[in-house]
Design an enzyme around this catalytic site. Sequence first.
Site, mmCIF file in Angstrom:
data_model
loop_
_atom_site.group_PDB
_atom_site.id
_atom_site.type_symbol
_atom_site.label_atom_id
_atom_site.label_comp_id
_atom_site.label_asym_id
_atom_site.label_seq_id
_atom_site.Cartn_x
_atom_site.Cartn_y
_atom_site.Cartn_z
ATOM 1 N N ASP A 12 0.803 -1.229 0.000
ATOM 2 C CA ASP A 12 0.000 0.000 0.000
ATOM 3 C C ASP A 12 0.836 1.280 0.000
ATOM 4 O O ASP A 12 0.399 2.318 0.502
ATOM 5 C CB ASP A 12 -0.976 0.021 1.200
ATOM 6 C CG ASP A 12 -1.878 -1.188 1.208
ATOM 7 O OD1 ASP A 12 -2.225 -1.666 0.121
ATOM 8 O OD2 ASP A 12 -2.232 -1.654 2.319
ATOM 9 N N LYS A 15 1.973 2.085 -5.048
ATOM 10 C CA LYS A 15 2.527 1.474 -6.278
ATOM 11 C C LYS A 15 1.624 1.743 -7.480
ATOM 12 O O LYS A 15 2.090 2.036 -8.568
ATOM 13 C CB LYS A 15 2.687 -0.053 -6.099
ATOM 14 C CG LYS A 15 3.655 -0.444 -5.005
ATOM 15 C CD LYS A 15 3.714 -1.947 -4.825
ATOM 16 C CE LYS A 15 2.440 -2.550 -4.268
ATOM 17 N NZ LYS A 15 2.075 -2.129 -2.921
ATOM 18 N N GLY A 39 -4.568 -4.357 -3.716
ATOM 19 C CA GLY A 39 -5.539 -3.304 -4.025
ATOM 20 C C GLY A 39 -4.752 -2.082 -4.437
ATOM 21 O O GLY A 39 -4.070 -1.473 -3.611
ATOM 22 N N HIS A 40 -4.770 -1.761 -5.734
ATOM 23 C CA HIS A 40 -3.981 -0.637 -6.248
ATOM 24 C C HIS A 40 -4.913 0.473 -6.711
ATOM 25 O O HIS A 40 -5.817 0.238 -7.517
ATOM 26 C CB HIS A 40 -3.086 -1.111 -7.408
ATOM 27 C CG HIS A 40 -2.056 -2.114 -6.984
ATOM 28 N ND1 HIS A 40 -1.152 -2.672 -7.840
ATOM 29 C CD2 HIS A 40 -1.790 -2.656 -5.767
ATOM 30 C CE1 HIS A 40 -0.370 -3.513 -7.173
ATOM 31 N NE2 HIS A 40 -0.745 -3.533 -5.916
ATOM 32 N N GLN A 198 1.964 -6.192 -3.134
ATOM 33 C CA GLN A 198 2.407 -6.308 -1.749
ATOM 34 C C GLN A 198 3.681 -5.465 -1.550
ATOM 35 O O GLN A 198 3.795 -4.417 -2.144
ATOM 36 C CB GLN A 198 2.635 -7.777 -1.338
ATOM 37 C CG GLN A 198 1.356 -8.594 -1.194
ATOM 38 C CD GLN A 198 0.749 -9.039 -2.511
ATOM 39 O OE1 GLN A 198 1.406 -9.683 -3.316
ATOM 40 N NE2 GLN A 198 -0.500 -8.706 -2.739
#
Length: 409
Positions: A12, A15, A39-40, A198
């Site tokens: 988080d 990225k 989750g991006h 990650q």
Amino acid sequence: MKVVVIGAQWGDEGKGKMVDFFAENAEIIVRFSGGANAGHTIVTGDTTYKLHLVPSGIISPDKTAVLGNGMVIDIESLFDELATLTSQNIKWEGRIFISDRAHLVLPRYKQMDSDHDKKRKHPIGTTGRGIGFAYAEKALRTGIRAGDIFDSFAVENMEDEDKAYLEKLKEKIRPMIIDLAAFMYKHREKNILFEGAQGTLLDIDIGTYPYVSSGMSCSAGAAVGGSVGPRHLDHIIGVFKAYSTRVGNGPFPSEFDRVSEKDLEDFVRETGREYGVTTGRPRRCGYLDLVALKYACFTNSIDSLALTHLDVYDKMDEIKLCTAYDHNGKALQDFPSSIDMLNKVKPLTRTFKGWKKDLSEIKHYEDLPKEAKEYIKFIEEYTETPINMVSVGYRRSETMIRRDPWKKS
Ligand code: GDP
Ligand code: IMO
Ligand code: MG
């Protein structure tokens, strides 16, 4: 050229935003690890995109996005995500591909993941997306790869339940399957961006095991999970926040003290909107940990760092960061593997003067207040790594670049 973007902390770090930014100069974006646990977030104009499996490059209309063999893919989640993208006017047909060597997450893995974690004496707090089981089956050599759906030898070996499940999805996925090794060879002269998921400290090998995910989120994972050799990677970017966060359980040496630093924790969480994209869980927050960041720089051969969330500290009178761990009166600067030790150490901090200025409008590094530059310079000197990118907001425009990673030096 091949540029890699990885997380240098516990995920988080921003990225998604960085990949979207650097994708401008790339033709192909390859996600190389993890699955729907990621989750991006990408914000362009008034639209927010939340991606889990689909590479962040898909947002730019002319880019090709590839799900690499280092990933574990839940096909149904992928199609849900693509449907959401369609509703957001993103045309993805014909420019999203899946490596035939990528492993699949079967529906039963998700329940197995949650049950297994709950049974642990000290649960990890997984995302429940079946990630650990997909990688475990891969290592046991009982996993199913995306290309196996079309391979009569592999199908013959499948359980009836899996055969029936995959048969239903077969035709939908068929146009996306490619031999990624051949694809990468064919496009070897192109600019390719590798998107990590990650972060270093969640990597199965170099992370805070067992409080990690199960994939290779380190830079070496870009080569393995993106079907190229390590010598093909030209520039590795490590993304990190001006502070630290972690979702789920596990050691966090520089975490804010829940009692004495509660106000600071609340301030950082609310200002930085630190809630998980995948599970909505509040993220744990703490000081920037330079012991861990230097470890990430070395273990990933990070060429340059991208600092995000600097704006979250805009209103602070003073800012601390962690420069060493106190372990029984001794100052440690090497990141230990022992969870017991990581749980017991106390952060030794250094204090910097806050800049007390809104950074969001600043477009050039030179225009940053001197206090912010001092914070940045100290991190660069400590980690022996240049910070070539500074992000002061979630929008694409709120980004300063000091040196372009696509330009060979
Ligand atoms: P990822 O998993 O590394 O892609 O990061 P996430 O998307 O899970 O979380 C990062 C969050 O921070 C997202 O909500 C981004 O929109 C936001 N973000 C990214 N960069 C910045 C920044 O420089 N400042 C602020 N305030 N938010 C940022
Ligand atoms: P992005 O790509 C933050 C964490 C989970 C849990 C541990 C193991 O958005 O940075 P898993 O479901 O993978 O077996 O869970 O890893 N985790 C993440 N934390 N960002 C992520 O991805 C994460 N992916 C997994 O919270 O502690
Ligand atoms: Mg995330």
